[in-house]
Write an enzyme that holds these catalytic residues in place. Sequence first.
Site, PDB file in Angstrom:
ATOM      1  N   HIS A 170       0.841  -1.194   0.000  1.00 36.09           N
ATOM      2  CA  HIS A 170       0.000   0.000   0.000  1.00 36.09           C
ATOM      3  C   HIS A 170       0.876   1.245   0.000  1.00 36.09           C
ATOM      4  O   HIS A 170       1.715   1.431   0.890  1.00 36.09           O
ATOM      5  CB  HIS A 170      -0.902  -0.012   1.240  1.00 36.09           C
ATOM      6  CG  HIS A 170      -1.984   1.010   1.209  1.00 36.09           C
ATOM      7  ND1 HIS A 170      -3.165   0.843   0.516  1.00 36.09           N
ATOM      8  CD2 HIS A 170      -2.073   2.232   1.799  1.00 36.09           C
ATOM      9  CE1 HIS A 170      -3.936   1.900   0.685  1.00 36.09           C
ATOM     10  NE2 HIS A 170      -3.291   2.763   1.451  1.00 36.09           N
ATOM     11  N   ASP A 174       0.799   5.323  -0.041  1.00 38.52           N
ATOM     12  CA  ASP A 174      -0.010   6.519   0.190  1.00 38.52           C
ATOM     13  C   ASP A 174       0.625   7.721  -0.492  1.00 38.52           C
ATOM     14  O   ASP A 174       1.759   8.100  -0.177  1.00 38.52           O
ATOM     15  CB  ASP A 174      -0.135   6.801   1.689  1.00 38.52           C
ATOM     16  CG  ASP A 174      -1.022   5.793   2.392  1.00 38.52           C
ATOM     17  OD1 ASP A 174      -2.142   5.563   1.911  1.00 38.52           O
ATOM     18  OD2 ASP A 174      -0.595   5.237   3.421  1.00 38.52           O
ATOM     19  N   MET A 182       0.161  11.681  -0.995  1.00 33.96           N
ATOM     20  CA  MET A 182      -0.528  12.844  -0.434  1.00 33.96           C
ATOM     21  C   MET A 182       0.075  14.123  -0.993  1.00 33.96           C
ATOM     22  O   MET A 182       1.296  14.223  -1.156  1.00 33.96           O
ATOM     23  CB  MET A 182      -0.412  12.842   1.093  1.00 33.96           C
ATOM     24  CG  MET A 182      -0.844  11.554   1.762  1.00 33.96           C
ATOM     25  SD  MET A 182      -0.716  11.692   3.561  1.00 33.96           S
ATOM     26  CE  MET A 182      -0.849   9.965   4.039  1.00 33.96           C
ATOM     27  N   HIS A 190      -2.880   4.572  -3.176  1.00 35.11           N
ATOM     28  CA  HIS A 190      -3.984   5.316  -2.558  1.00 35.11           C
ATOM     29  C   HIS A 190      -3.713   6.800  -2.790  1.00 35.11           C
ATOM     30  O   HIS A 190      -2.863   7.395  -2.123  1.00 35.11           O
ATOM     31  CB  HIS A 190      -4.023   4.967  -1.067  1.00 35.11           C
ATOM     32  CG  HIS A 190      -5.101   5.663  -0.304  1.00 35.11           C
ATOM     33  ND1 HIS A 190      -5.166   5.607   1.078  1.00 35.11           N
ATOM     34  CD2 HIS A 190      -6.150   6.431  -0.695  1.00 35.11           C
ATOM     35  CE1 HIS A 190      -6.216   6.308   1.486  1.00 35.11           C
ATOM     36  NE2 HIS A 190      -6.817   6.823   0.431  1.00 35.11           N
TER      37      HIS A 190
END
Length: 216
Positions: free
Chosen positions: A30, A32, A34, A63
């Site tokens: 996973h 991330d 941002m 994500h």
Amino acid sequence: MVKIAPSILSADFCNLEREIQRVQTADLLHVDVMDGAFVPNITLGLPVVRSIRKHTDMQLDLHLMIDKPVRYVAQFCEAGADLVSVHLESDHPQNIQKALDIMGEYGVKKAVALRPITSPEAILPYIDQLDMVLVMTVEPGFGGQPFIESQLKTITRVWEIIQAHNPSCDLEVDGGINPSTARRVVEAGANVLVVGSALYEAPDLSAAMAALRVTE
């Protein structure tokens, strides 16, 4: 079967290749992303995703916690993503659909993500085409936050919608996952667990992963 998706947000970024190797037995990795706009934090971007892709065969679960992700979805697909999640709150519905269409053009699995403020019914316009729905059990932006108990109802409702419209769709949960909360979210319907600090900060990472896998 419960799938484990270690979040490299909790990894040692100075030794990222080693940290990825430590979780090679997991099902997904996973990542991330941002941008400091959609969420109040900035993490990693395209160059790091490209580098990760060169050093692992793991399925990359990206994500995107970014504003207007349609602008960058193609680039993340080209960088090596296997699955991409875009937040329903990050843009107008037509652009969310466009982002999903781009994923389809690249043969990348499609997912949408929900913040705790978002109704489960928000996935209905997209559910038939999705490979996964991601339910956040913390406010997106920072790792190590406490699990929001009220999100168990959201997980259950999302599971009901999936069963009614697209039973092959995975249900991923991200935020505050440890052996205790993992059991509850699996009971609520989740089958993919994003786990950060509970893995990377565990004294025995292998034992911690094994504990998460026995939540069924």
